[in-house]
Motif scaffolding. Structure first.
Motif, PDB file in Angstrom:
ATOM      1  N   UNK A  12       0.824  -1.213   0.000  1.00 24.29           N
ATOM      2  CA  UNK A  12       0.000   0.000   0.000  1.00 24.29           C
ATOM      3  C   UNK A  12       0.856   1.260   0.000  1.00 24.29           C
ATOM      4  N   UNK A  13       1.935   1.239   0.762  1.00 28.18           N
ATOM      5  CA  UNK A  13       2.793   2.415   0.869  1.00 28.18           C
ATOM      6  C   UNK A  13       3.693   2.593  -0.357  1.00 28.18           C
ATOM      7  N   UNK A  14       4.243   1.519  -0.888  1.00 25.23           N
ATOM      8  CA  UNK A  14       5.256   1.609  -1.954  1.00 25.23           C
ATOM      9  C   UNK A  14       4.742   1.279  -3.351  1.00 25.23           C
ATOM     10  N   UNK A  15       3.474   0.946  -3.481  1.00 20.80           N
ATOM     11  CA  UNK A  15       2.934   0.514  -4.767  1.00 20.80           C
ATOM     12  C   UNK A  15       3.115   1.555  -5.865  1.00 20.80           C
ATOM     13  N   UNK A  16       2.858   2.793  -5.575  1.00 26.43           N
ATOM     14  CA  UNK A  16       2.957   3.826  -6.605  1.00 26.43           C
ATOM     15  C   UNK A  16       4.388   3.956  -7.135  1.00 26.43           C
ATOM     16  N   UNK A  17       5.369   3.953  -6.248  1.00 29.25           N
ATOM     17  CA  UNK A  17       6.767   4.054  -6.683  1.00 29.25           C
ATOM     18  C   UNK A  17       7.188   2.816  -7.474  1.00 29.25           C
ATOM     19  N   UNK A  18       6.771   1.644  -7.023  1.00 30.39           N
ATOM     20  CA  UNK A  18       7.107   0.417  -7.745  1.00 30.39           C
ATOM     21  C   UNK A  18       6.409   0.366  -9.100  1.00 30.39           C
ATOM     22  N   UNK A  19       5.172   0.852  -9.146  1.00 28.86           N
ATOM     23  CA  UNK A  19       4.430   0.894 -10.407  1.00 28.86           C
ATOM     24  C   UNK A  19       5.105   1.846 -11.392  1.00 28.86           C
ATOM     25  N   UNK A  20       5.619   2.965 -10.891  1.00 24.03           N
ATOM     26  CA  UNK A  20       6.324   3.913 -11.763  1.00 24.03           C
ATOM     27  C   UNK A  20       7.546   3.236 -12.388  1.00 24.03           C
ATOM     28  N   UNK A  21       8.298   2.508 -11.583  1.00 20.11           N
ATOM     29  CA  UNK A  21       9.469   1.797 -12.111  1.00 20.11           C
ATOM     30  C   UNK A  21       9.038   0.780 -13.160  1.00 20.11           C
ATOM     31  N   UNK A  22       7.996   0.020 -12.862  1.00 22.01           N
ATOM     32  CA  UNK A  22       7.510  -0.983 -13.813  1.00 22.01           C
ATOM     33  C   UNK A  22       7.050  -0.323 -15.110  1.00 22.01           C
ATOM     34  N   UNK A  23       6.373   0.809 -14.993  1.00 22.93           N
ATOM     35  CA  UNK A  23       5.897   1.514 -16.185  1.00 22.93           C
ATOM     36  C   UNK A  23       7.069   2.035 -17.017  1.00 22.93           C
ATOM     37  N   UNK A  24       8.060   2.602 -16.357  1.00 20.56           N
ATOM     38  CA  UNK A  24       9.206   3.118 -17.097  1.00 20.56           C
ATOM     39  C   UNK A  24       9.982   1.993 -17.780  1.00 20.56           C
ATOM     40  N   UNK A  25       9.991   0.825 -17.179  1.00 21.61           N
ATOM     41  CA  UNK A  25      10.652  -0.314 -17.808  1.00 21.61           C
ATOM     42  C   UNK A  25       9.874  -0.811 -19.018  1.00 21.61           C
ATOM     43  N   UNK A  26       8.558  -0.933 -18.874  1.00 20.33           N
ATOM     44  CA  UNK A  26       7.754  -1.538 -19.936  1.00 20.33           C
ATOM     45  C   UNK A  26       7.252  -0.531 -20.957  1.00 20.33           C
ATOM     46  N   UNK A  27       7.003   0.705 -20.520  1.00 20.34           N
ATOM     47  CA  UNK A  27       6.451   1.715 -21.419  1.00 20.34           C
ATOM     48  C   UNK A  27       4.965   1.554 -21.671  1.00 20.34           C
ATOM     49  N   UNK A  28       4.317   0.683 -20.925  1.00 18.75           N
ATOM     50  CA  UNK A  28       2.898   0.415 -21.122  1.00 18.75           C
ATOM     51  C   UNK A  28       2.257   0.181 -19.752  1.00 18.75           C
ATOM     52  N   UNK A  29       1.165   0.878 -19.473  1.00 19.23           N
ATOM     53  CA  UNK A  29       0.532   0.793 -18.156  1.00 19.23           C
ATOM     54  C   UNK A  29       0.041  -0.621 -17.844  1.00 19.23           C
TER      55      UNK A  29
END
Length: 172
Positions: A12-29
């Motif tokens: 819950x606390x770190x999901x947004x930051x981890x999601x940002x990293x995942x998005x920047x890696x994949x380029x697709x939401x």
């Protein structure tokens, strides 16, 4: 005490930051959501040990990079368009730069893309990026240099972004 204690709170606390990293890696939401979900599904079984050992976020970031790299080795069934959608909407220069940069990042190899994301979006030091990538600091430096050179080649219109003195200092 449940072996998953703290996992839900951590996510819950770190999901947004981890999601940002995942998005920047994949380029697709959607791919980013899949990537993060698959990594978290693997991590939940190891949560007790990770929580005791200290830095679960570093482990999860490394897992994101490794899983992404693994996915990139597989043949793609879907190919994202390399063209910016044309339409009646006008964009400011910063928006266009972000679109072009995302497209250029998508054309980098998985390791080069990962090093750029970790160094410049996640603002990690060379040592931190090396730890996440499981390689030497020298490898991070050379991958960063090659990735920035490749970005300059792919998207010369982004030269003003890629000639920042701070970036030049990083690649020396």
């Amino acid at each position: 005490m449940d072996r998953h204690d703290g996992f839900r709170e951590f996510v819950l606390v770190r999901q947004q930051a981890l999601m940002r990293t995942a998005y920047l890696l994949t380029g697709d939401a959607h791919l980013a959501e899949d990537l993060l979900q698959s990594v978290l599904a693997k991590v939940v079984g190891k949560w007790g040990k990770l929580a005791r050992d200290g830095n679960p976020e570093a482990y999860i970031r490394k897992s994101l990079v490794n899983q992404y790299t693994s996915w990139r080795r597989r043949p793609r069934r879907e190919l994202p368009s390399a063209e910016v959608p044309q339409g009646g909407v006008s964009h400011d220069d910063a928006t266009l730069d972000r679109i072009v940069l995302r497209q250029a990042l998508a054309r980098l190899g998985p390791k080069q893309r990962a090093v750029i994301v970790l160094r410049f979006w996640e603002d990690m030091t060379e040592a931190q990026a090396a730890e996440v990538l499981g390689c030497s600091i020298g490898n991070v430096k050379s991958q960063t240099h090659r990735a920035l050179a490749r970005l300059r080649e792919i998207a010369p219109e982004l030269a003003h972004l890629l000639s920042d003195p701070e970036i030049e200092e990083v690649i020396r």
